[in-house]
Design an enzyme around this catalytic site. Structure first.
Site, PDB file in Angstrom:
ATOM      1  N   ARG A   1       0.309   8.816  13.699  1.00  0.00           N
ATOM      2  CA  ARG A   1       1.117   8.110  12.693  1.00  0.00           C
ATOM      3  C   ARG A   1       1.509   8.959  11.488  1.00  0.00           C
ATOM      4  NH1 ARG A   1      -3.988   5.331  12.593  1.00  0.00           N
ATOM      5  NH2 ARG A   1      -5.179   5.728  10.691  1.00  0.00           N
TER       6      ARG A   1
ATOM      7  N   GLU B   1      -4.895  10.735   7.329  1.00  0.00           N
ATOM      8  CA  GLU B   1      -3.673   9.938   7.231  1.00  0.00           C
ATOM      9  C   GLU B   1      -2.687  10.630   6.288  1.00  0.00           C
ATOM     10  OE1 GLU B   1      -5.243   5.490   8.138  1.00  0.00           O
ATOM     11  OE2 GLU B   1      -5.554   6.076   6.059  1.00  0.00           O
TER      12      GLU B   1
ATOM     13  N   ASN C   1       0.841  -1.199   0.000  1.00  0.00           N
ATOM     14  CA  ASN C   1       0.000   0.000   0.000  1.00  0.00           C
ATOM     15  C   ASN C   1       0.871   1.242   0.000  1.00  0.00           C
ATOM     16  OD1 ASN C   1      -0.321  -1.274   2.884  1.00  0.00           O
ATOM     17  ND2 ASN C   1      -0.897   0.816   3.296  1.00  0.00           N
ATOM     18  N   ASP C   2       0.689   2.173   0.912  1.00  0.00           N
ATOM     19  CA  ASP C   2       1.281   3.517   0.800  1.00  0.00           C
ATOM     20  C   ASP C   2       2.753   3.580   0.361  1.00  0.00           C
ATOM     21  OD1 ASP C   2      -0.981   3.626   2.378  1.00  0.00           O
ATOM     22  OD2 ASP C   2      -0.032   4.698   4.027  1.00  0.00           O
TER      23      ASP C   2
END
Ligand code: FRU
Length: 486
Positions: free
Chosen positions: A137, A192, A23-24
């Site tokens: 985060r 996020e 993912n990211d």
């Protein structure tokens, strides 16, 4: 033997892992002639979990070499998203990532690398910033300099509170919390992967604004079925606090699959280049991609342009795309309500130019060997471009996968569209990058067809470039003019 038709073909000019879940993007940094992309990665499977940093590098942003896992999960620590900076041209790389401990606590940890990101040493003092929070985060380190000198700035989120926490440091070790931004905008989401990027307005450095990038993901009851998306705010940053010019978040990409994008540190020429994950938490776990699972977007070059008196984000494809297109002569295709089919390679880009006052509505359709299709309609009267992905192949992924994205356009301007299709990755740069649409599409693994039709007879300029395989199909090949547009 044929592949299962619904299995996604692996992209050719985008970053995907050879196998397993991604993912990211994390730790994006240009260092010693290479673009480094680290990424959220499960070294042991094709579902999210065992979170670690995978690693790949590229010299041209088109071809990527995957390297060994850079930061591996342990029994005590999951390694979530974060960033990296190059402290000097030949100095070590410093990364900050979110350590998630077994009890779910999220804190920011540090690691350094002396071998260009191949191996990393975790700081024995980890975690470096710990607030006892379970939703703290995605540390992103940026640079800031003014009359008081240079300092490092770290942006993090308190995801559930919808806040960006700003920290400042002189040495990448000791951090002071200097401000908090938010909450603003829609509720029912977590924030996020923040980033804050200085950009000159209309190319004038004395008119620099700071653009806050935010990824937002629905949580709680009655979640928005559209799932994850990105937004931005234009404002000012004084080394301490971010102040937006307006409090409404503006959509950064109008498609369903562009998330967690952040910028590269130390990009050559001071360019602002971002990379995003082409995924959506709503259905990412259901995608029929194997053995790889997850893809990055095209890298995008950012700038600000004034539209209706306001600075707006412009996103342009990377040089390897624009230079390739510039080397090819456009073909002029005579369009009318009778559709024209272009046979595409399936791994390349198509640039279209038209005059909306002559064409009226312009309709494009992408199909291949599944019953999935993408319809793109430019409606000059409504000043919108709509992108609809539909058909059984799309529906089988997830009940919310079929979608229509409506892009508001800035008035009556020349029609310009750059369409990138790399296997299942569709990205549209509309109106010179004033709007983008990124969608995963399930068209199958056969050669796609792009069908074009317009309300009124008119010429449309078409440039087709293949980016993946060596191929002679660099020009639009008109294979069939004889059927009416459905
Ligand atoms: C965003 C995100 C981040 C987190 C990571 C975990 O997609 O949820 O907030 O650090 O993914 O893989």
């Amino acid at each position: 033997m044929h592949d299962e038709p619904n299995i996604l073909p692996r992209p050719g000019f985008h970053l995907t892992p050879e196998r397993n879940w991604m993912n990211d993007p994390n730790g994006l940094v240009f260092h010693r002639g290479r673009w480094h992309a680290f990424f959220q990665y499960n070294p042991e499977g094709s579902d999210w979990g065992n979170m670690s940093w995978g690693h790949a590098t590229s010299v041209d942003l088109q071809h990527w070499d995957e390297l060994p896992v850079a930061l591996r999960f342990t029994a005590e620590e999951q390694v979530y998203s974060g960033s990296a900076v190059a402290a000097g041209p030949d100095g070590p790389l410093t990364a900050y990532y979110t350590s998630v401990s077994a009890d779910g606590r999220q804190a920011q940890s540090r690691a350094t690398s002396d071998d260009d990101g191949l191996t990393w040493q975790r700081d024995p003092a980890n975690p470096i910033i710990d607030r006892g929070s379970h939703a703290f985060r995605d540390p992103k380190i940026i640079r800031y300099e003014d009359a008081d000198g240079f300092r490092w700035i770290m942006l993090t989120v308190e995801a559930v509170e919808r806040q960006v926490l700003v920290y400042s440091s002189a040495d990448l070790r000791a951090w002071e919390h200097v401000s908090t931004f938010g909450p603003v905008g829609p509720t029912g989401v977590v924030w996020e992967c923040p980033d804050l990027i200085p950009l000159a307005v209309d190319g004038r450095p004395e008119e620099t604004r700071w653009v806050l990038l935010l990824s937002t993901n629905p949580v709680g009851d009655a979640q928005d079925p559209d799932g994850s998306s990105m937004s931005y705010l234009v404002g000012d940053f004084d080394g301490t606090a971010f102040t937006p010019e307006r409090s409404e978040l503006r959509r950064l990409d109008h498609g369903r699959d562009f998330y967690a994008a952040v910028g590269f540190d130390s990009a050559p020429g001071g360019e602002a280049v971002i990379l995003g994950w082409m995924g959506n938490w709503r259905y990412a776990a259901d995608l029929p991609a194997s053995p790889w699972r997850g893809a990055m977007s095209l890298p995008r070059r950012l700038s600000l342009t004034t539209v209706d008196g306001e600075p707006r984000l412009v996103q342009e494809p990377p040089a390897f795309v624009t230079e390739r297109l510039a080397a090819i002569d456009p073909t002029t295709v005579a369009l009318s309500a009778v559709a024209v089919d272009l046979a595409l390679d399936g791994f390349g880009v198509v640039e279209l130019g038209w005059d909306p006052s002559v064409t009226g509505e312009l309709r494009l359709r992408l199909t291949a060997d599944t019953d999935g299709e993408v319809a793109i309609v430019h409606d000059p009267a409504a000043a919108t471009l709509s992108v609809t992905r539909s058909g059984g192949a799309m529906d089988t992924v997830h009940p919310d996968f079929a979608s229509t994205s409506i892009v508001p356009l800035a008035g009556d301007r020349p029609g310009r569209l750059l369409l990138s299709l790399d296997g299942p990755l569709l990205e549209l740069f509309v109106d010179g990058g004033l709007a983008t649409v990124s969608d995963l599409v399930l068209l199958g693994s056969g050669r796609p067809r792009l069908t074009l039709a317009s309300e009124r007879a008119s010429p449309v300029s078409v440039t087709v470039a293949v980016l993946h395989r060596a191929s002679v199909l660099d020009r639009a090949s008109v294979v069939d003019q004889a059927h009416a547009f459905a």
